[in-house]
Scaffold this motif. Structure first.
Motif, short mmCIF file in Angstrom:
data_model
loop_
_atom_site.label_atom_id
_atom_site.label_comp_id
_atom_site.label_asym_id
_atom_site.label_seq_id
_atom_site.Cartn_x
_atom_site.Cartn_y
_atom_site.Cartn_z
N ALA A 206 60.78 30.68 54.95
CA ALA A 206 60.90 29.27 54.55
C ALA A 206 59.62 28.47 54.73
N PRO A 207 58.89 28.63 55.85
CA PRO A 207 57.67 27.83 56.01
C PRO A 207 56.56 28.15 55.01
N ILE A 208 56.54 29.38 54.48
CA ILE A 208 55.41 29.80 53.65
C ILE A 208 55.30 28.94 52.40
N TYR A 209 56.40 28.81 51.67
CA TYR A 209 56.38 28.01 50.43
C TYR A 209 56.08 26.55 50.74
N ALA A 210 56.73 26.02 51.78
CA ALA A 210 56.53 24.60 52.11
C ALA A 210 55.08 24.31 52.49
N ILE A 211 54.45 25.21 53.24
CA ILE A 211 53.04 25.02 53.61
C ILE A 211 52.16 25.10 52.38
N ALA A 212 52.43 26.09 51.51
CA ALA A 212 51.60 26.29 50.33
C ALA A 212 51.62 25.07 49.40
N VAL A 213 52.81 24.52 49.13
CA VAL A 213 52.86 23.37 48.22
C VAL A 213 52.26 22.13 48.88
N SER A 214 52.35 22.04 50.21
CA SER A 214 51.71 20.92 50.91
C SER A 214 50.20 21.03 50.81
N ALA A 215 49.65 22.24 51.02
CA ALA A 215 48.21 22.46 50.89
C ALA A 215 47.75 22.16 49.48
N LEU A 216 48.52 22.59 48.49
CA LEU A 216 48.18 22.30 47.09
C LEU A 216 48.15 20.80 46.83
N PHE A 217 49.14 20.10 47.36
CA PHE A 217 49.22 18.65 47.17
C PHE A 217 47.94 17.97 47.65
N PHE A 218 47.49 18.32 48.85
CA PHE A 218 46.29 17.68 49.39
C PHE A 218 45.03 18.13 48.64
N ASP A 219 44.95 19.41 48.26
CA ASP A 219 43.79 19.91 47.54
C ASP A 219 43.68 19.28 46.16
N LEU A 220 44.81 18.93 45.58
CA LEU A 220 44.82 18.31 44.25
C LEU A 220 44.52 16.81 44.31
N GLY A 221 44.29 16.30 45.50
CA GLY A 221 43.93 14.90 45.66
C GLY A 221 45.05 14.02 46.17
N GLY A 222 46.20 14.59 46.44
CA GLY A 222 47.31 13.82 46.97
C GLY A 222 47.03 13.31 48.37
N GLY A 223 47.49 12.13 48.66
CA GLY A 223 47.31 11.56 50.00
C GLY A 223 45.90 11.17 50.33
N GLY A 224 44.97 11.29 49.37
CA GLY A 224 43.58 10.91 49.59
C GLY A 224 42.81 11.86 50.47
N GLN A 225 43.33 13.10 50.71
CA GLN A 225 42.62 14.03 51.59
C GLN A 225 41.73 14.95 50.79
N GLY A 226 42.34 15.78 49.93
CA GLY A 226 41.57 16.63 49.05
C GLY A 226 40.39 17.32 49.68
N ALA A 227 39.22 17.14 49.05
CA ALA A 227 38.03 17.86 49.48
C ALA A 227 37.52 17.40 50.83
N SER A 228 37.87 16.21 51.22
CA SER A 228 37.37 15.70 52.50
C SER A 228 38.05 16.37 53.68
N ALA A 229 39.21 16.98 53.43
CA ALA A 229 39.94 17.65 54.51
C ALA A 229 39.49 19.09 54.61
N GLN A 230 39.39 19.56 55.81
CA GLN A 230 39.01 20.94 56.04
C GLN A 230 40.27 21.78 56.23
N ALA A 231 40.22 23.01 55.76
CA ALA A 231 41.33 23.92 55.99
C ALA A 231 41.51 24.09 57.49
N SER A 232 42.75 24.28 57.89
CA SER A 232 43.06 24.36 59.31
C SER A 232 42.46 25.61 59.94
N THR A 233 41.46 25.40 60.78
CA THR A 233 40.87 26.50 61.54
C THR A 233 40.76 26.04 62.99
#
Length: 240
Positions: A206-233
């Motif tokens: 269950a978490p896999i799909y939810a995490i993936a679509v959330s990451a896509l949302f931010f990478d696509l510019g949602g929430g104003g994070q996009g490129a300015s946010a770093q992948a979780s490391t």
């Protein structure tokens, strides 16, 4: 181009998805257990009691549970994209609580629309599944309404549809493979183990799909994070 939007890379999204999953495994699995096991028990008891009213209540319980979990995961991904998780599990569930009703409404309409699309020779269903895939994060993060979430998702995905579809396809295949292995193990054991295996598979995947679509949302510019946010490391320990 959407502010903060970055080029979607299937590999990058998958890497971020499993990085977040691994670093927050306890919180994600704990949340999934609380939601899906308790909801499953409540829903099962209602369904076994029989009757249209109790059956409808069981469906509502399931929808509420899924909405709560999706909201929780979206908030968790939003939180960890700065490199660490700053909020507790309780905080994340609480912050997503106001999105439960619109998430349920979105989920119902999403299911109806995609279902009709699949009936119409499959391709329309896959298309709508892709274009509407980040509607739930838009509701949680940007406070979009039920109908507005469809348009917001469409605008974010437009231009990157094939890459988004590729991410969703790989995530689906991974979840399918994990479920198949666990169910095969359960069937080989017998004595009700297949039921337990099914629940375990649901909790793990269950978490896999939810995490993936959330990451896509931010990478696509949602929430104003996009490129300015770093992948979780994250290197610092997350909040309890």
């Amino acid at each position: 181009m959407e502010a903060g939007r970055r080029q979607i890379s299937v590999g990058d999204v998958l890497n971020e998805t499993f990085s977040i999953y691994g670093q927050n495994f306890g919180a994600l699995i704990g949340g999934a257990i609380v939601v899906f096991v308790l909801v499953g028990i409540a829903s099962g008891l209602l369904q076994n009691s029989g009757g249209l009213v109790l059956g409808t209540l069981a469906l509502i319980v399931e929808l509420v549970g899924r909405a709560i979990f999706v909201g929780f995961v979206v908030r968790l991904v939003e939180d960890v994209r700065d490199g660490r998780r700053d909020h507790t599990v309780g905080d994340l569930f609480s912050s997503a609580s106001d999105a439960i009703v619109p998430l349920i409404g979105f989920g119902i309409l999403f299911g109806i629309g995609v279902g009709i699309g699949f009936i119409l020779l499959v391709i329309p269903g896959l298309f709508l599944l892709t274009m509407w895939s980040v509607g739930a994060p838009a509701i949680v993060v940007e406070k979009e309404g039920v109908i507005g979430a469809f348009g917001r998702s469409w605008n974010l995905v437009r231009g990157d549809g094939w890459r988004v579809f590729a991410v969703l396809l790989v995530v689906f295949l991974i979840g399918l493979a994990v479920s198949a292995v666990l169910l095969a193990i359960g069937n080989s054991i017998g004595n009700g183990a297949s039921l337990v295996a099914g629940i375990v598979a649901a909790v793990i995947t269950a978490p896999i799909y939810a995490i993936a679509v959330s990451a896509l949302f931010f990478d696509l510019g949602g929430g104003g994070q996009g490129a300015s946010a770093q992948a979780s490391t994250a290197t610092a320990p997350p909040a309890a």
